[in-house]
Design an enzyme around this catalytic site. Structure first.
Site, short mmCIF file in Angstrom:
data_model
loop_
_atom_site.label_atom_id
_atom_site.label_comp_id
_atom_site.label_asym_id
_atom_site.label_seq_id
_atom_site.Cartn_x
_atom_site.Cartn_y
_atom_site.Cartn_z
CD GLU A 116 -3.45 -5.57 5.30
OE1 GLU A 116 -4.24 -5.07 6.12
OE2 GLU A 116 -2.46 -5.06 4.71
CG HIS B 282 -9.68 -5.40 0.60
ND1 HIS B 282 -8.64 -5.18 -0.43
CD2 HIS B 282 -9.37 -4.69 1.64
CE1 HIS B 282 -7.86 -4.26 0.12
NE2 HIS B 282 -8.26 -4.07 1.43
C1 FCB Z 1 -4.21 -2.25 4.32
C2 FCB Z 1 -5.48 -2.39 3.73
C3 FCB Z 1 -6.00 -1.32 2.50
C4 FCB Z 1 -5.76 -0.01 3.23
C5 FCB Z 1 -4.30 0.34 3.51
C6 FCB Z 1 -3.92 1.52 4.05
O1 FCB Z 1 -4.09 -2.80 5.49
O2 FCB Z 1 -5.60 -3.47 2.97
O3 FCB Z 1 -7.46 -1.58 2.63
O4 FCB Z 1 -6.56 0.54 4.16
O5 FCB Z 1 -4.04 -0.91 4.58
#
Ligand code: FCB
Length: 420
Positions: free
Chosen positions: A156, A111
């Site tokens: 992501e 992450h």
């Molecule tokens: C996402 C991320 C998470 C957080 C949210 C607001 O893109 O995965 O860590 O920052 O946005």
């Protein structure tokens, strides 16, 4: 319509965090990073020491699932090193606390952070990071395969690769390195495919087989003004780079077999106006957005109907079970956040009724936390945290109370949804 929305039995109602954002005391590329508000992640919410208390809060919220990261930098001090047994034992204790509270964990392996030895050897540009990640996965899955069945390899990848190499927002802060962006995505997709095989071979426990997927951030891009051909063009390019290309690398052709589910992080859309995305994260003021009629939280444009649409599209295209691995809103206006959540849950419910196989929803986030570039100014928590107090006291918010009623089965009413 209050109370008559039925979600599938065994649906996971969860909440989510990530190590760098909540744990504190991490040694990775974020340790020395100073955010826009002057904040850093060195203590964050001190979840590292306070996870037992935080599991207690989760019980009070009534969630039955928790999407959490395990911080790679804590567990391996060098490529192919054995796992650090003290740190592993701490995570195992957290997992056991969750089990005792009847909360199902989903573990995220990556992450937005890496061990320092990965960063110093070129990060995800270096193909050697792939076998190192697969080795980490192999050891961790073997250690936890009787405690964790939901595995999320990459959170992501598109956001990570674009902020590191295109937009200069995340360390190592490069801009417009398109070739690097593509390389990072390709390496992560290969690592996902290999790690996915390892996880699926892990078997299962208690009637569950191990599941694996990525969490894809979904942003739809469009032009704010219908006649602005240049904005349509940029929207198309952005869609291609951040959505199509990434999905193709991770899920196209034979790669689909690497995943048993698809995680979807959904926050909204970005509409372009003269090459500029009309969102607060891009520095556009709330006054200006209001003038233009663009409804935003403190980060993104809200677009609940887009949520239903993308779920149906993903279902039709990939046929994989879906978990909503993140959705939430950042605002100090709690009524706004409750309306926003309700509108999205109604879309989710309609998509499920339409036949989309959605198995869980994880609200971002359990706690107000360290929001990367923006530090502590974005309030996403079901629990607020008072960062001005060294004890970091947590407090239930009204959004948390509302979410508790959702988890309990008292479903959101369309009357309060404020639909578009
Ligand atoms: C996402 C991320 C998470 C957080 C949210 C607001 O893109 O995965 O860590 O920052 O946005």
């Amino acid at each position: 319509m209050a109370g008559d929305l039925k979600f599938p039995e065994n649906f996971l109602w969860g909440t989510a965090t990530s190590p760098t954002q909540v744990e504190g005391h991490v040694i990775n590329e974020w340790t020395d990073y100073v955010a826009a508000d002057g904040g850093h992640c060195r203590v964050a919410c001190d979840h590292y020491h306070r996870y037992e208390e935080d599991v207690g809060w989760m019980s009070r919220l009534g969630v039955n699932a928790y999407r959490m990261g395990i911080e790679w930098s804590r567990l391996q001090s060098a490529p192919f090193a054995p796992l650090n047994q003290t740190e592993l034992a701490r995570y195992i204790h957290l997992l056991d606390c969750l089990k005792a509270a009847n909360i199902t964990p989903m573990v995220v392996l990556h992450h937005f952070s890496n061990p320092p030895w990965v960063t110093s050897s070129g990060g995800w540009l270096n193909p050697e990071t792939i076998p190192a990640f697969v080795d980490y996965t192999t050891k961790l899955v073997s250690a936890l395969k009787e405690r964790v069945y939901l595995w999320n390899t990459f959170n992501e990848p598109d956001t990570y690769a674009s902020l590191t190499y295109l937009l200069g927002g995340f360390p190592p802060f490069h801009k417009w390195h398109f070739a690097s962006y593509r390389k990072v995505i390709k390496h992560m997709a290969e690592a996902h495919a290999q790690a996915g095989r390892v996880i699926r071979r892990g078997g299962g426990f208690g009637g569950k087989t191990l599941e694996v997927g990525i969490a894809k951030n979904w942003t739809s891009f469009g032009a704010f003004q219908a006649f602005a051909l240049w904005d349509h063009l940029l929207a198309e390019i952005s869609h291609h780079a951040f959505n199509r290309f990434v999905l193709e690398e991770f899920l196209g052709g034979a790669r689909r077999e690497a995943s048993t589910f698809l995680g979807v992080n959904y926050y909204g859309r970005a509409r372009l106006n003269h090459f500029r995305a009309l969102v607060p994260t891009n520095g556009v003021s709330h006054e200006r957005l209001k003038q233009l009629g663009v409804v935003c939280d403190d980060m993104f444009e809200r677009h609940p109907t887009g949520f239903g649409k993308i779920l149906k599209k993903f279902h039709a295209r990939y046929g994989l079970p879906i978990y909503i691995t993140e959705h939430g809103a950042a605002s100090t206006d709690e009524d706004f956040r409750i309306r926003d959540l309700t509108a999205h849950l109604l879309e989710l419910h309609a998509a499920i009724n339409h036949g989309v196989d959605v198995r869980g929803f994880f609200y971002w986030s359990l706690l107000d936390n360290f929001e990367w570039q923006f530090g502590y100014t974005k309030k996403f928590g079901l629990l607020s945290v008072d960062f001005s107090d060294a004890n970091l006291p947590r407090k239930m918010t009204r959004v948390g109370d509302f979410y508790r009623s959702v988890c309990k089965g008292l479903k959101p009413s369309s009357e309060v949804a404020g639909r578009e």
